[in-house]
Design an enzyme around this catalytic site. Structure first.
Site, short mmCIF file in Angstrom:
data_model
loop_
_atom_site.label_atom_id
_atom_site.label_comp_id
_atom_site.label_asym_id
_atom_site.label_seq_id
_atom_site.Cartn_x
_atom_site.Cartn_y
_atom_site.Cartn_z
CB ILE A 140 -34.86 3.92 19.20
CG1 ILE A 140 -34.64 4.94 20.55
CG2 ILE A 140 -33.83 4.80 18.57
CD1 ILE A 140 -33.42 5.28 20.92
CE LYS A 150 -26.17 1.68 26.06
NZ LYS A 150 -26.46 0.57 24.81
CE LYS A 203 -36.08 3.14 27.75
NZ LYS A 203 -35.88 4.14 26.59
CB SER A 214 -26.05 6.81 25.64
OG SER A 214 -25.83 7.86 26.36
CG PHE A 262 -26.54 14.07 22.26
CD1 PHE A 262 -25.60 13.65 21.47
CD2 PHE A 262 -25.92 14.83 23.02
CE1 PHE A 262 -24.41 13.38 21.13
CE2 PHE A 262 -24.77 15.66 23.30
CZ PHE A 262 -24.08 14.38 22.58
CE1 TYR A 266 -28.40 2.61 29.51
CE2 TYR A 266 -27.84 4.80 30.07
CZ TYR A 266 -27.82 4.09 29.00
OH TYR A 266 -28.23 4.38 27.51
P1 NAD Z 1 -36.06 0.48 25.00
O1 NAD Z 1 -35.97 -0.25 26.35
O2 NAD Z 1 -37.13 1.17 24.58
O3 NAD Z 1 -35.62 -0.77 24.37
C1 NAD Z 1 -34.76 -1.85 24.60
C2 NAD Z 1 -35.45 -3.35 24.20
O4 NAD Z 1 -34.40 -4.28 24.48
C3 NAD Z 1 -36.36 -3.25 25.13
O5 NAD Z 1 -37.60 -3.32 23.97
C4 NAD Z 1 -36.11 -4.90 25.47
O6 NAD Z 1 -37.20 -5.37 25.56
C5 NAD Z 1 -34.83 -5.12 25.09
N1 NAD Z 1 -33.78 -6.13 25.64
C6 NAD Z 1 -33.34 -5.46 26.85
N2 NAD Z 1 -32.75 -6.15 26.89
C7 NAD Z 1 -33.09 -7.48 26.45
C8 NAD Z 1 -32.37 -8.84 26.37
N3 NAD Z 1 -30.68 -9.45 27.49
N4 NAD Z 1 -32.13 -9.15 25.50
C9 NAD Z 1 -33.69 -9.44 23.84
N5 NAD Z 1 -34.40 -8.14 24.19
C10 NAD Z 1 -33.42 -7.05 25.10
O7 NAD Z 1 -35.71 1.70 25.29
P2 NAD Z 1 -34.79 2.40 24.56
O8 NAD Z 1 -35.35 3.76 24.06
O9 NAD Z 1 -35.89 1.76 22.51
O10 NAD Z 1 -33.18 2.10 23.46
C11 NAD Z 1 -32.29 1.59 22.62
C12 NAD Z 1 -31.32 1.27 23.02
O11 NAD Z 1 -30.79 2.54 22.87
C13 NAD Z 1 -30.34 1.09 24.48
O12 NAD Z 1 -29.10 0.33 24.19
C14 NAD Z 1 -30.35 2.94 25.13
O13 NAD Z 1 -29.74 2.40 25.98
C15 NAD Z 1 -29.66 3.01 24.26
N6 NAD Z 1 -30.17 4.44 24.47
C16 NAD Z 1 -31.61 4.88 24.70
C17 NAD Z 1 -31.09 6.07 24.86
C18 NAD Z 1 -32.87 7.11 25.05
O14 NAD Z 1 -32.96 7.94 25.72
N7 NAD Z 1 -33.67 6.38 24.52
C19 NAD Z 1 -30.72 7.37 24.66
C20 NAD Z 1 -28.71 6.95 24.25
C21 NAD Z 1 -28.91 5.01 24.48
C1 WQD Z 2 -33.67 15.91 30.70
C2 WQD Z 2 -34.09 17.21 31.32
C3 WQD Z 2 -33.53 16.72 33.43
C4 WQD Z 2 -37.51 14.76 34.23
C5 WQD Z 2 -31.32 10.55 30.36
C6 WQD Z 2 -30.62 8.93 30.43
C7 WQD Z 2 -28.96 9.56 28.81
C8 WQD Z 2 -29.69 8.87 27.86
C9 WQD Z 2 -30.88 10.07 27.96
C10 WQD Z 2 -29.94 6.68 27.58
C11 WQD Z 2 -32.61 17.72 32.27
C12 WQD Z 2 -34.52 17.58 33.66
C13 WQD Z 2 -36.26 15.20 34.08
C14 WQD Z 2 -37.88 15.65 35.35
C15 WQD Z 2 -37.11 18.17 34.79
N1 WQD Z 2 -30.31 7.69 27.67
N2 WQD Z 2 -36.10 16.98 34.44
N3 WQD Z 2 -37.73 17.08 35.47
O1 WQD Z 2 -31.20 12.97 32.72
O2 WQD Z 2 -30.15 14.14 30.29
O3 WQD Z 2 -30.48 11.69 29.54
O4 WQD Z 2 -31.28 9.75 29.69
O5 WQD Z 2 -28.76 6.92 27.46
O6 WQD Z 2 -28.38 8.59 29.77
O7 WQD Z 2 -29.38 10.38 31.49
O8 WQD Z 2 -32.75 12.71 30.41
O9 WQD Z 2 -35.47 13.10 29.80
O10 WQD Z 2 -34.10 12.39 31.90
O11 WQD Z 2 -33.55 15.04 31.65
O12 WQD Z 2 -36.40 19.04 35.21
O13 WQD Z 2 -38.87 14.93 35.71
O14 WQD Z 2 -35.43 17.44 31.92
O15 WQD Z 2 -33.03 17.48 34.79
O16 WQD Z 2 -31.99 19.11 33.01
P1 WQD Z 2 -31.38 13.38 30.58
P2 WQD Z 2 -34.03 13.53 30.85
#
Ligand code: NAD
Ligand code: WQD
Length: 336
Positions: free
Chosen positions: A12, A152, A84, A124, A177, A148
């Site tokens: 992101i 958050k 994450k 999240s 989301f 996790y």
């Molecule tokens: P990502 O793992 O791709 O990015 C996180 C980055 O943080 C990575 O580049 C990692 O190297 C860096 N990092 C981790 N710990 C660190 C530390 N101690 N010091 C410096 N850098 C560090 O994940 P993302 O999907 O880009 O997610 C970004 C943020 O959004 C995270 O906080 C995650 O929890 C949150 N988030 C992600 C999702 C998702 O599904 N991707 C959903 C909701 C919230």
């Molecule tokens: C989506 C849907 C699964 C994989 C997670 C974290 C959440 C947030 C986003 C960071 C669900 C189904 C999945 C597979 C499947 N991250 N599925 N087969 O669980 O909604 O959220 O990522 O904050 O905290 O929990 O996302 O992509 O894992 O699943 O059927 O191999 O796909 O059951 O219905 P989720 P997901």
């Protein structure tokens, strides 16, 4: 105006970096590269034609962090850095609390010390636990179903206490989301380590031939087709939401919380069909038991963000799949 992104080399963060640079902001990145590659930042520079200031640094390293704030004139921070993986967090919870919670505390301490008090935090939808109904508004009850998610939730509470103690802070907590998709250039995207846990990266790796078949976790949910429903949001829409949040901080709003989703629920089977359309092939799949801890249905009411931030997700499920496929096809091994 210079924005510091912790975790800015990640999925992101790298997309947000592109949008910030395109919008005329200067960007500093602090990332320990524990889950990312510097190549992502090279490609951000290539896409935008602009430079980023990158520091390989852990946010737990207070002294190095302080030096970065001392050497660059930072206006606001977007705090993406964190671990994450939900499953992993059950196995090594302390690592998650140290990295995510303590890391945020160190960051905020350094920010307070240097007088930078504008913060956007990556929260999240996981903080809603197993939601009692959908769509979810920001005032729904909060709970955690894994370490996790608890990290958050704890950070959200810490930020509330911080704001209560010092009203000079402006803090936007953004509850994402399900972020998916990639930049339309196909040059940056999500690059998970090992076998992906999340649906879209998994489907994309089956489509490109790296994995055999998708297991669909449960087809007996009380949803339109029995499979789980989520609010998938294009990562570029999400990135644009951060720019709106930065703009909002300029109005001294205090502490604010927004859902960032599309407001639309999409089932696993609907997503699979959309991806098959994008990659023009059938994706092998089978039905498997439900995954422990999964909610049946989870999607946002994002009207508060729309009203307050003047932001709305624009991209469709087809856009998400098309861009994701372009990234996966052109980079079957991610940045490696
Ligand atoms: P990502 O793992 O791709 O990015 C996180 C980055 O943080 C990575 O580049 C990692 O190297 C860096 N990092 C981790 N710990 C660190 C530390 N101690 N010091 C410096 N850098 C560090 O994940 P993302 O999907 O880009 O997610 C970004 C943020 O959004 C995270 O906080 C995650 O929890 C949150 N988030 C992600 C999702 C998702 O599904 N991707 C959903 C909701 C919230
Ligand atoms: C989506 C849907 C699964 C994989 C997670 C974290 C959440 C947030 C986003 C960071 C669900 C189904 C999945 C597979 C499947 N991250 N599925 N087969 O669980 O909604 O959220 O990522 O904050 O905290 O929990 O996302 O992509 O894992 O699943 O059927 O191999 O796909 O059951 O219905 P989720 P997901």
């Amino acid at each position: 105006m210079r924005i510091l992104l912790t975790g800015g080399a990640g999925f992101i963060g790298s997309h947000t970096c592109v949008e910030l640079l395109d919008a005329g902001f200067e960007v500093t990145i602090v990332d320990n590269l524990s889950n990312s590659s510097e190549t992502a930042l090279k490609r951000v520079e290539e896409i935008t034609g602009k430079k980023v200031s990158f520091h390989k640094c852990d946010i737990l390293d207070r002294d190095s962090l302080k030096k970065i704030f001392d050497s660059e004139k930072i206006d606001s921070v977007i705090h993406f850095a964190g671990l994450k993986a939900v499953g992993e967090s059950n196995e090594i919870p302390l690592k998650y609390f140290l990295n995510n919670v303590a890391g945020t505390v160190v960051l905020c301490e350094v920010m307070a010390e240097v007088g930078v008090k504008n913060l956007v935090f990556s929260s999240s939808a996981t903080v809603y636990g197993d939601p009692k109904s959908v769509p979810i508004t920001e005032d729904f009850p909060l709970s955690a179903t894994n370490p996790y998610g608890r990290s958050k939730l704890m950070i959200e509470e810490i930020l509330q206490d911080l704001y209560k103690s010092d009203n000079d802070w402006n803090i936007a907590m953004l509850r994402y989301f399900n972020p998916v998709g990639a930049h339309h250039s196909g040059r940056i995207g999500e690059d998970p380590n090992g076998i992906p846990n999340n649906l879209l990266p998994y489907i994309a790796q089956v489509a490109v031939g790296k994995l055999k078949e998708l297991s669909i976790f449960g087809n007996d949910y009380n949803t339109s087709d029995g499979t789980g429903v989520r609010d998938y949001i294009h990562v570029v829409d999400l990135a644009l939401g951060h720019i709106k949040a930065i703009d909002k901080l300029k109005t001294n709003p205090g502490l604010v919380t927004y859902n960032l989703g599309t407001g639309n629920g999409c089932s696993v089977l609907e997503m699979l069909k959309a991806f098959e359309k994008a990659c023009e092939k059938e994706i092998p799949h089978r039905f498997a038991p439900r995954r422990e801890g999964d909610a049946e249905s989870c999607y946002a009411d994002s009207s508060f963000a729309e009203k307050e931030l003047n932001w709305k997700a624009e991209k469709t499920i087809d856009d998400m799949c098309k861009d994701m496929w372009k990234w996966q096809k052109n980079n079957p091994d991610g940045y490696k």
